[in-house]
Motif scaffolding. Structure first.
Motif, short mmCIF file in Angstrom:
data_model
loop_
_atom_site.label_atom_id
_atom_site.label_comp_id
_atom_site.label_asym_id
_atom_site.label_seq_id
_atom_site.Cartn_x
_atom_site.Cartn_y
_atom_site.Cartn_z
N SER B 562 -5.09 9.30 5.52
CA SER B 562 -5.86 9.52 4.31
C SER B 562 -5.05 9.04 3.09
CB SER B 562 -6.23 11.01 4.20
OG SER B 562 -7.22 11.18 3.21
N TYR B 563 -5.42 9.50 1.94
CA TYR B 563 -4.85 9.03 0.68
C TYR B 563 -4.28 10.21 -0.10
CZ TYR B 563 -9.22 11.07 -0.76
OH TYR B 563 -10.25 11.96 -0.92
N TYR B 564 -3.53 9.92 -1.12
CA TYR B 564 -3.02 10.95 -2.03
C TYR B 564 -3.85 10.92 -3.33
CZ TYR B 564 1.42 10.69 0.65
OH TYR B 564 2.39 10.69 1.61
N ARG B 565 -3.96 12.09 -3.91
CA ARG B 565 -4.52 12.18 -5.26
C ARG B 565 -3.41 12.72 -6.17
NH1 ARG B 565 -9.70 12.37 -7.02
NH2 ARG B 565 -10.50 12.76 -4.93
N ILE B 586 -5.89 7.76 -7.34
CA ILE B 586 -5.78 7.74 -5.87
C ILE B 586 -4.67 6.77 -5.48
CG2 ILE B 586 -6.97 7.23 -3.71
CD1 ILE B 586 -8.06 9.67 -5.21
N GLY B 588 -2.65 5.01 -2.27
CA GLY B 588 -2.51 4.73 -0.85
C GLY B 588 -3.76 4.93 -0.02
N ASP B 589 -4.92 4.53 -0.54
CA ASP B 589 -6.14 4.61 0.28
C ASP B 589 -6.31 3.30 1.06
OD1 ASP B 589 -6.50 3.31 -2.16
OD2 ASP B 589 -8.63 3.87 -2.31
N GLY B 596 -4.51 4.50 5.62
CA GLY B 596 -4.11 5.37 4.53
C GLY B 596 -2.61 5.61 4.57
N SER B 621 -2.14 14.68 -0.51
CA SER B 621 -3.23 14.03 0.23
C SER B 621 -4.36 15.02 0.45
CB SER B 621 -2.71 13.48 1.55
OG SER B 621 -2.38 14.53 2.43
N SER B 676 1.80 1.25 4.34
CA SER B 676 0.91 0.82 3.25
C SER B 676 1.60 -0.13 2.28
CB SER B 676 0.42 2.06 2.47
OG SER B 676 -0.34 2.90 3.30
#
Lengths: 103, 708
Positions: B562-565, B586, B588-589, B596, B621, B676
């Protein structure tokens, strides 16, 4: 299949379609429940994906006692997702007695 | 359809995991094809096999003395643990006794004690038997596994008279004692060398290895009354005869010591407190400490070569085999400001991982089918290359040893996108960025301690530095306490304690004790290593990873990432340098590992476990899949709703904090993060973020801890 394991409903083609569209990542609760049945030791058929070259995969069968897997070389997949899908279809067939054919 | 299945035909290993330019390296090679010819070349590894969403394999040939075609042989691997007493006096009539705790009776003939052609064994059915040549005197029926028995035997070569008895230790469910007397072939004088847990093989090696524990063997013959006490020298490879005869012996292939013996009753849990409870040794036919291949080539590395991940690439008529090697600056040589710390101890813990090829409900834990390649299949065809510390022996007991004195199937740029292959994403990115760096290794850190790190302003970890010794952690803590900067570039790091048993060079020991996300479980009473250190998680040994690195292992899932916010803390002026030039919320999506930057094994900030109060969680994330599960050590009792789709606490935290003396730590909290870096031709917010961290961390300007 164990008697107390939830059955797979062959009418739930919507779940098969969901899996085919997105084999990795977050699934609906119903699809996850179906996958949990398929992936139980007695249902999983001990499948494995073996890379035979970059971006080329075949399914195989894991063997006991550390022996090398038996490879099913009649089908070669260019994407992991396609190999996962073939595994899904094999398990569907074994658990429902029906071929999985999506519209 | 005809499918070509290319597997390696040439494999090998070197005598070390790291070297300096100009060092002499000894290469051992086995050629498993009729030509007995192979090609060798030295390559610098720049990028590994990333799948279609990454740059793919990049390697650079480096001219060296190993280059060229060579003649080889097919080498024999001596595997299976046993004991040997080399020098015995002449023997006549003998009486042998031993305590035995079989763990896999009935799996072929297994020798308990062997004296030339006289062998005390468990036969093919698991029954104790005395053999002279091909004739056997059986005590009766198979021994029960997981139970202690006293086995006694007598043989007189003058008459052939023989006797055998097996007496189970007392217990609620004990079997009956059994015995037999009879005659075997006369004239077969018992002779040395004496073998424990195996018999001499036809080729000078050993055969008929025993699965199980042995204790207190005794040999009486004439004036000899040898009594071996395995509770002595537990941290050594020696076995001691406490009788006046002093018929000491040695162990081969590192059977497990510091294991519970027949006297163990739960009243003591550390072998050093009462070694008499630990007077047993657990032997396995699939133990391996040293493959003992003959040297094939000795060659000098070039005097001038860039520090990095290297391999000696061996090629026969089919797929190449990479023999991985870290090349680091010689002590005292010029260093870069930044060092990448290759996690060679973790690579070794994972080396020759077979379990993915074993039957079982793999996907319930991983979320995907197991994947291997044809090099892994070749490993499965060669049981003699030993296990990883994720495997179990054939008797089901966990493998706690791993040695680099054998071919290693994961020190390569291909195969599973994990550890060595994934860490090359860091190398590729650094090269693309034009950043000057050195590559150093866990093994060098173990050897040199904090001195190794003292030359660097910043140290960057690998993607999954899971296995650490106390010496390695002390070195990193020392570096941080003196103002060093550390970039923890992965997840599930600094998790298990390992030790380096002095008796077995090249080996690490691991005991998966009591808690943690475990491939197997250490047996009760056996949580202390042969060095005496308490095994298990660092978080249960007073050193949670959170204390040094701000985060610790929290969840894992292997289907996608997934990704980080970014959080509000990312706008703190202390974190401004991190996000310079990054407007995105966001991060690393995207990425080559599950699309991710937050995935595989992920860590969180946790004050309970020692994350520093002034640590800034600058991003977290979210939106993980059903396959992500809490780690065991976070669960006191099972409860529902804990997967990534239902539990919003499942996440990776990205953390920054300053340390005393002007240092700082930045942690990504995710193994998948480094995959990534190369997205969109290295132009992405993960790449920019890490570039910002590197630039600031190699800047001598001290960091300041914020005032409370």
């Amino acid at each position: 299949m164990l008697r107390n394991a939830p059955p797979i409903d062959p009418a739930r083609l919507d779940l098969a379609a969901e899996y085919r569209a997105k084999p990795f990542g977050r699934h609906s609760p119903d699809l996850q429940a179906l996958l949990n049945v398929m992936r139980r030791a007695e249902n999983c058929q001990d499948l494995i994906l073996v890379s035979i070259a970059p971006n080329r995969w075949v399914l195989g069968h894991r063997e006991p006692d550390g022996k090398p897997p038996t490879l099913f070389t009649d089908q070669v997949f260019d994407r992991l997702e396609d190999g996962e899908w073939e595994g899904f279809k094999r398990r569907w067939r074994a658990l429902t007695g029906q071929e999985l054919v999506l519209p | 359809m005809t499918v070509e299945l290319k597997k390696p035909t040439v494999v090998g290993y070197v005598d070390r995991l790291y070297a300096y330019p100009g060092d002499e390296v000894t290469l051992r090679v086995s050629v498993c094809e009729p030509t007995k010819r192979y090609r060798a070349e030295l390559v610098r590894l720049v990028c590994g096999e990333t799948g279609p969403k990454g740059p793919g394999v990049k390697e650079e040939r480096v001219a060296s003395a190993v280059d060229g075609e060579h003649d080889g042989i097919e080498q024999r691997t001596s595997f299976g643990s046993h004991g040997i007493v080399d020098n015995l006096p002449a023997l006549g009539a003998v009486a042998i006794s031993v305590l035995a705790y079989p763990t896999l009776p009935g799996r072929g003939r297994q020798a308990l004690v062997a004296l030339g052609t006289l062998r005390l064994v468990l036969d093919e059915t698991g029954a104790p038997a005395l053999l002279v040549g091909d004739r056997a005197l059986s005590a009766g029926v198979a021994l029960r596994d997981q139970w202690w028995h006293r086995i006694e035997a007598r043989y007189d070569p003058a008459t052939g008279a023989a006797a055998i008895a097996a007496t189970p230790f007392a217990g609620l469910h004990a079997d009956r004692a059994q015995s037999a007397e009879g005659r075997l072939e006369a004239g077969a004088a018992p002779s040395g060398p004496l073998f424990f847990a195996a018999a001499p093989g036809p080729d000078g090696g050993a055969t008929e290895h025993f699965y199980g524990k042995l204790e207190a063997p005794r040999l009486v013959s004439g004036t000899v009354d040898a009594q071996w006490d395995f509770s002595r020298g537990i941290d050594t490879a020696r076995i001691e005869d406490v009788s006046p005869s002093r018929l000491h012996g040695r162990l081969v292939n590192a059977p497990k010591r510091a294991v519970t013996g027949s006297r163990w009753d739960g009243s003591v849990h550390h072998w050093k407190l009462d070694p008499s409870h630990y007077a047993a040794i657990h032997f396995h036919a699939d133990d391996l400490a040293d493959a003992e291949w003959k040297p094939s080539l000795r060659f000098k590395l070039p005097e001038r070569m860039k520090s990095g991940f290297y391999a000696i690439k061996l090629t026969g008529s089919s797929l190449p085999f990479h023999v991985g090697l870290i090349v680091s600056p010689r002590p005292g040589a010029r260093c870069a400001k930044l060092a990448v710390l290759a996690s060679t101890v973790t690579y070794l813990a994972y080396a020759n991982y077979r379990r993915r090829m074993s039957p079982g409900p793999f996907e319930l834990a991983m979320g995907t089918l197991p994947t291997v390649d044809l090099t892994d299949v070749f490993l499965a065809e060669h049981f003699e290359f030993g296990h990883s510390t994720y495997d179990v022996y054939r008797d089901g007991y966990g493998v706690g040893h791993s040695t680099f004195r054998r071919p290693l199937f994961n020190f390569r740029p291909t195969g599973r996108f994990w550890n060595f292959a994934m860490d090359l994403c860091i190398i590729d990115w650094l090269d693309q960025q034009g950043i000057d760096y050195d590559v150093i290794s866990d093994h060098e850190l173990q050897d040199r301690g904090a001195d190794l790190l003292s030359s660097y302003r910043a140290v960057m970890s690998a993607s999954h530095p899971e296995y650490y010794s106390s010496e390695m952690l002390q070195a990193v803590e020392g570096f941080l306490s003196r103002g060093g900067r550390f970039m923890y570039m992965g997840g599930n790091g600094f998790y298990w304690r390992v030790t380096f048993p002095p008796a077995w060079p090249g080996m690490i020991e691991l005991r998966r004790a009591e808690d943690g996300t475990r491939a197997w479980e250490e047996m009760p009473g056996q949580y202390n290593h042969a060095t005496g250190e308490l095994g298990g998680l660092w978080r249960r040994n007073g050193w949670p990873p959170n204390m040094l690195f701000g985060v610790g292992f929290y969840a894992q899932g292997f289907d996608n990432s997934s990704y980080y916010r970014r959080t509000a803390a990312s706008c703190d002026p202390r974190a401004a340098f991190l996000f310079a030039g990054i407007d995105d919320e966001i991060i690393g999506d995207f990425g080559a590992s599950g699309d991710g930057a937050a995935g595989l094994e992920i860590d969180i900030y946790d004050r309970r476990l020692g994350s520093p109060p002034h640590g800034l969680v600058v991003a977290s994330s979210e939106n993980h899949s059903n396959a992500f599960m809490l780690v065991n050590e976070e669960i006191l009792s099972n409860r529902q709703g804990q997967d990534g789709a239902q539990n919003p606490a499942i996440r990776a935290d990205m953390v920054f904090f300053e340390t005393p003396s002007g240092g700082a730590v930045f942690s990504t909290g995710s193994i998948a993060f480094v995959a990534s870096l190369a997205h969109d031709n290295y132009r992405n917010n993960v790449s920019r973020l890490i570039r910002n961290v590197v630039d600031r961390f190699i800047d001598p300007q001290p960091f300041a801890i914020p005032k409370p």
